[in-house]
Design an enzyme around this catalytic site. Structure first.
Site: not given
Ligand code: COS
Length: 385
Positions: A363
């Protein structure tokens, strides 16, 4: 510590504890050894209405929130993190429907989920989309009034056992995160099969496998929210679920602490119980401090989530990171206190330590959580104050 649980919350704790002691404790070692899914325990949890905890009453659930879910997860995790993972992953898979589903989707799926008749799994991860969640390569191509899915999901908890899958696929790859969409796919759909079952270090009572989509057709009614909203559905789902992973950390830490405490009272060396040695006392004291701090944090964040606060990203990441790092630390220290005995399979703490490791990984790794927290510090208006 008294956390001032109300009568219903205390009943949930008591019930989960009863299942943990009566149904989980006798089978946990065997399920771990045989890497077997806890079918009978899941049935007992369904009978006890535990799958309905967080489902609204109008869809047959008990209408409770994240806090109550955390209480249940913590109790199950004290005895077996593998089984609590099967339970918590079911909630993870349900959140996309709960948070973003249409009335029809909720009416179709939530009553069975609440009754524990149909398990759910969440399908985001792929070979090239782990921490980089936007790197999903599974595609969903519009076809008439439906979509055709192609691709492979990896490391999916409850894969094969679940009947309902919430899947993130790309409807428009050129748009990056904004080109992802979320779908509901049912087990048995044409073109949807299961790949290899993983052999894991820990949480071996939970099942983890590949989901393979080969020209799998789903109707347009399977789309959750709108096209292009899949990444947001996934992020908000994870925001909602991560505090529950924190509760797993608290539970497994408490379980290991109790084992180490009991052992150190009984184990005699140099003519006295080892609990009388200050080295051991200080380790146990640190464990107690860390567990209580993690529990207080997880409970506060779960209540914050239930308050309906709009932005829960940072607190959820903080609770997940802190409590799961504590889960790893305390289980490792429990093995250390118990020495050679702790290392042997005859005692449960080696399993707890093996199990705890996944909490810092799934997660969203704890390194990714720190990135998420860091981002929120850079852009407070976007990711929380
Ligand atoms: N809530 C709402 N919106 C969100 C958000 C959240 N928690 N996180 C990101 N966003 C939005 C951003 O605001 C951005 O929006 P805009 O395009 O309007 O600017 C968009 O989504 C893309 O966000 P960001 O640029 O931060 O994306 P990244 O590709 O850099 O990824 C992380 C961000 C690293 C946080 C994400 O890839 C992540 O959570 N990775 C881990 C995944 C995970 O938990 N995997 C485990 C397997 S699932 S069990």
């Amino acid at each position: 510590m008294d956390y001032f649980l109300d009568e219903e919350q205390q009943m949930i704790v008591d019930l989960a504890q009863q299942i943990a002691v009566e149904k989980i404790l006798p089978v946990r070692a065997e399920l771990d050894e045989k890497e077997e899914f806890p079918t009978e325990v899941i049935k007992a949890m369904a009978q006890a209405d535990m799958f309905g905890l967080f489902v609204p009453e109008e869809y047959g659930g008990l209408g409770k929130g994240s806090f109550e879910l955390c209480l249940a997860i913590e109790e199950l995790s004290k005895k077996c993190l593998g089984i609590s993972t099967s339970y918590a992953a079911n909630a993870l898979g349900t959140f996309p429907i709960l948070l973003f589903g249409t009335k029809e989707q909720k009416e179709t799926y939530l009553p069975d989920i609440a009754a524990g008749k149909r398990l759910v799994a969440f399908g985001l991860t792929e070979a090239n989309a782990g921490s980089d969640a936007a790197g999903v390569q599974t595609t969903a191509v519009k076809d008439g009034d439906g979509y055709i899915l192609n691709g492979t999901k990896q490391w999916i908890t409850n894969g094969g056992e679940a009947e309902i899958y919430t899947i993130i696929a790309m409807t428009d790859r050129s748009r990056g995160p904004r080109g992802a969409s979320a779908f509901i796919v049912e087990k048995g759909a044409d073109g949807f099969t299961f790949g290899k079952k993983e052999k894991k270090m820990g949480i071996r009572a939970s099942t983890t496998c590949e989901l393979v989509f080969n020209d799998c057709r789903v109707t347009k009614e399977s789309l959750i929210s709108k096209e292009g909203m899949g990444f947001i559905v996934a992020m908000k789902t994870l925001d909602q679920a991560r505090v529950g992973v924190g509760a797993q950390g608290v539970g497994v830490a408490q379980g290991a602490f109790e084992e180490a405490l009991e052992f150190s009272r009984n184990r005699v060396q140099f003519g006295k119980s080892i609990i009388n040695f200050q080295a051991i006392q200080h380790m146990l004291s640190d464990m107690a401090i860390q567990i209580e701090a993690a529990r207080s944090l997880v409970y506060s964040v779960a209540r914050f989530v239930d308050s309906g606060a709009k932005d829960i990203t940072r607190p959820s990441a903080i609770a997940k990171t802190f409590a799961t790092d504590i889960g790893m630390k305390v289980t490792t220290d429990a093995v250390q206190i118990m020495g050679g005995s702790g290392y042997m399979r005859e005692y449960p703490v080696e399993k707890m330590m093996r199990d705890a490791k996944i909490l810092q990984i799934y997660e969203g790794t704890n390194q990714i959580q720190r990135n998420v927290i860091g981002q929120s510090l850079i852009r407070p208006s976007v990711k929380g104050k």
